[in-house]
Enzyme design. Structure first.
Site, PDB file in Angstrom:
ATOM      1  N   ASP A 253     -59.221  -3.916  -2.383  1.00  0.00           N
ATOM      2  CA  ASP A 253     -58.987  -5.336  -2.673  1.00  0.00           C
ATOM      3  C   ASP A 253     -57.621  -5.579  -3.298  1.00  0.00           C
ATOM      4  O   ASP A 253     -56.850  -6.426  -2.829  1.00  0.00           O
ATOM      5  CB  ASP A 253     -60.092  -5.872  -3.586  1.00  0.00           C
TER       6      ASP A 253
ATOM      7  N   ARG B 216     -64.318  -4.130 -18.422  1.00  0.00           N
ATOM      8  CA  ARG B 216     -63.565  -5.309 -18.015  1.00  0.00           C
ATOM      9  C   ARG B 216     -62.840  -6.005 -19.166  1.00  0.00           C
ATOM     10  O   ARG B 216     -61.678  -6.393 -19.013  1.00  0.00           O
ATOM     11  CB  ARG B 216     -64.470  -6.300 -17.282  1.00  0.00           C
TER      12      ARG B 216
ATOM     13  N   ASP C  53     -67.789  -9.525 -12.132  1.00  0.00           N
ATOM     14  CA  ASP C  53     -66.502  -9.183 -12.744  1.00  0.00           C
ATOM     15  C   ASP C  53     -65.543 -10.360 -12.836  1.00  0.00           C
ATOM     16  O   ASP C  53     -64.721 -10.433 -13.755  1.00  0.00           O
ATOM     17  CB  ASP C  53     -65.845  -8.032 -11.973  1.00  0.00           C
TER      18      ASP C  53
END
Length: 413
Positions: free
Chosen positions: A16, A96, A125
């Site tokens: 990604d 995160r 996320d």
């Protein structure tokens, strides 16, 4: 589109984020700075740096966040006993906020006017990154390509990468989406999307199959100070080395595998496979030490706090007043959670062999049948009478109204 001049991208070098750099330059015409956070995923970070530069990044910041991740996030979750839905040890969820925090710091230092991430529009996320952005730099614009571009699948992303000459580690024969750090390795997508049974053996990477693990039990002793893991078998390595050692030991015994259907924050159920070898050991040991050192009321109430704490982490609400307040409560409960726990690891299972603490509330003088004078058994009568008073009054009231106590499917009259 919004006039963006410079954006800092949370970059991993995976599929990604690899295609996001050229996409940002193509669609926003902006400078792209890549921020790579080392949270123990074991990547070749020089190769990641070069890849980001070769695909259009103007600069690449590689940040070693491992110790901050462990001491500022993982240990707090262990102290809290935070486990989401009884099974998930929050490996991705805890990483995160530390990544997003450093991304914001890089953006502010670089004079950027935007932040970007590679999270999909249906995952957790995106929430975790963006709630951190809002807490620490609400003035910065946020770009979430998965909510903007026409790419709809990993196959589409692979095709975009091919068209733009972006090398990616994922092929159409291996479509697992993996996230790794020093705490865990998660596997999603691919066969797991359609198969709700046991994950294929080739999905697992950190742990040996329990069937193939050694036929002899491995024993080790974990030491804690104020609820924080500090030693293994009497040795006190740093936090990074401690987790690395425990991951190797537990993984070799097949410990730490979780097959989970979980409730995502956005309301979707997902199927994932998680490996958390060291975390599984530490949560088990910490729980046993708390059972020894905490009084009943604190121990029971803390279980409620653990559930809420896990939800806050999972929901991306790390940088909130409530999490800070819960940390204050947890820190108070951990003052005497100091001692050692010995564990036995065998073919995927963990059992407690011994526990010891100078702050133990276990008193042999009153715990055994041969009680000493500290406990007068006659006192139990008054205790039972007081505890049973509302039950007795309710029973008398019900009897007078013709109602009895319901039990075993019948009503006594």
């Amino acid at each position: 589109m919004t006039n963006i001049k410079r954006v800092v991208l949370a970059y991993s070098g995976g599929l990604d984020t690899s295609i996001i750099i050229p996409w940002l330059r193509e669609n926003y015409g902006c400078e792209v700075i890549a921020m790579v956070g080392d949270v123990g995923q074991g990547d070749d970070f020089e190769a990641v740096r070069q890849k980001a530069l070769s695909t259009g990044a103007s600069k690449v910041h590689v940040e070693d966040l491992r110790e901050e991740f462990i001491t500022g996030y993982l240990w707090k979750a262990v102290q809290a006993g935070a486990v989401y839905e009884g099974k998930y040890l929050l490996g991705t969820s805890l990483a995160r906020p530390v990544l997003a925090k450093r991304q914001v710091e890089v953006a502010l230092a670089s004079g950027a006017d935007a932040l970007a991430h590679g999270c999909t529009g249906k995952g957790n996320d995106q929430v975790r990154f963006e709630l951190t952005y809002k807490a620490l730099a609400p003035e910065l614009h946020v770009i979430a390509p998965w909510r903007e571009w026409s790419i709809k699948s990993r196959e589409d992303a692979l095709e975009y990468a091919r068209q733009h000459n972006v090398p990616v580690p994922v092929t159409k024969n291996d479509l697992y989406s993996r996230d790794q750090n020093i705490w865990h390795l998660s596997h999603e997508g691919g066969p797991l999307e359609t198969k709700l049974g046991e994950p294929p053996e080739d999905a697992w990477k950190l742990s040996k199959s329990p069937q193939d693990a050694a036929d002899r039990e491995t024993q080790l002793t974990v030491g804690f100070e104020a609820g924080v893991p500090v030693s293994v078998d009497g040795e006190k390595p740093g936090p990074v080395q401690l987790l690395q050692e425990l991951n190797a030991i537990a993984g070799a015994s097949g410990v730490g595998r979780t097959d989970l259907v979980e409730n995502r924050l956005v309301g979707i159920k997902s199927h994932g496979a998680y490996e958390t070898p060291a975390g599984t050991l530490l949560h088990a040991a910490h729980h046993e030490l708390e059972a020894l050192c905490l009084d009943r009321e604190t121990f029971h109430y803390k279980q409620h706090v653990a559930l809420r704490y896990a939800e806050l982490v999972y929901y991306g609400q790390w940088f909130t007043p409530l999490r800070e307040a819960l940390d204050s409560f947890v820190e108070t409960t951990q003052r005497n959670v100091t001692g050692t726990v010995t564990l036995g690891l065998y073919k995927g299972s963990v059992r407690v062999l011994d526990r010891s603490s100078a702050f133990s509330l276990y008193d042999t003088s009153i715990a055994g049948f041969a009680m000493k004078s500290d406990y007068d058994q006659k006192d139990a009568e008054g205790f039972i009478n007081i505890l049973g008073l509302p039950i007795k009054l309710a029973a008398a009231k019900n009897r007078g109204s013709g109602l009895g106590v319901q039990g075993s499917g019948t009503v006594s009259r």
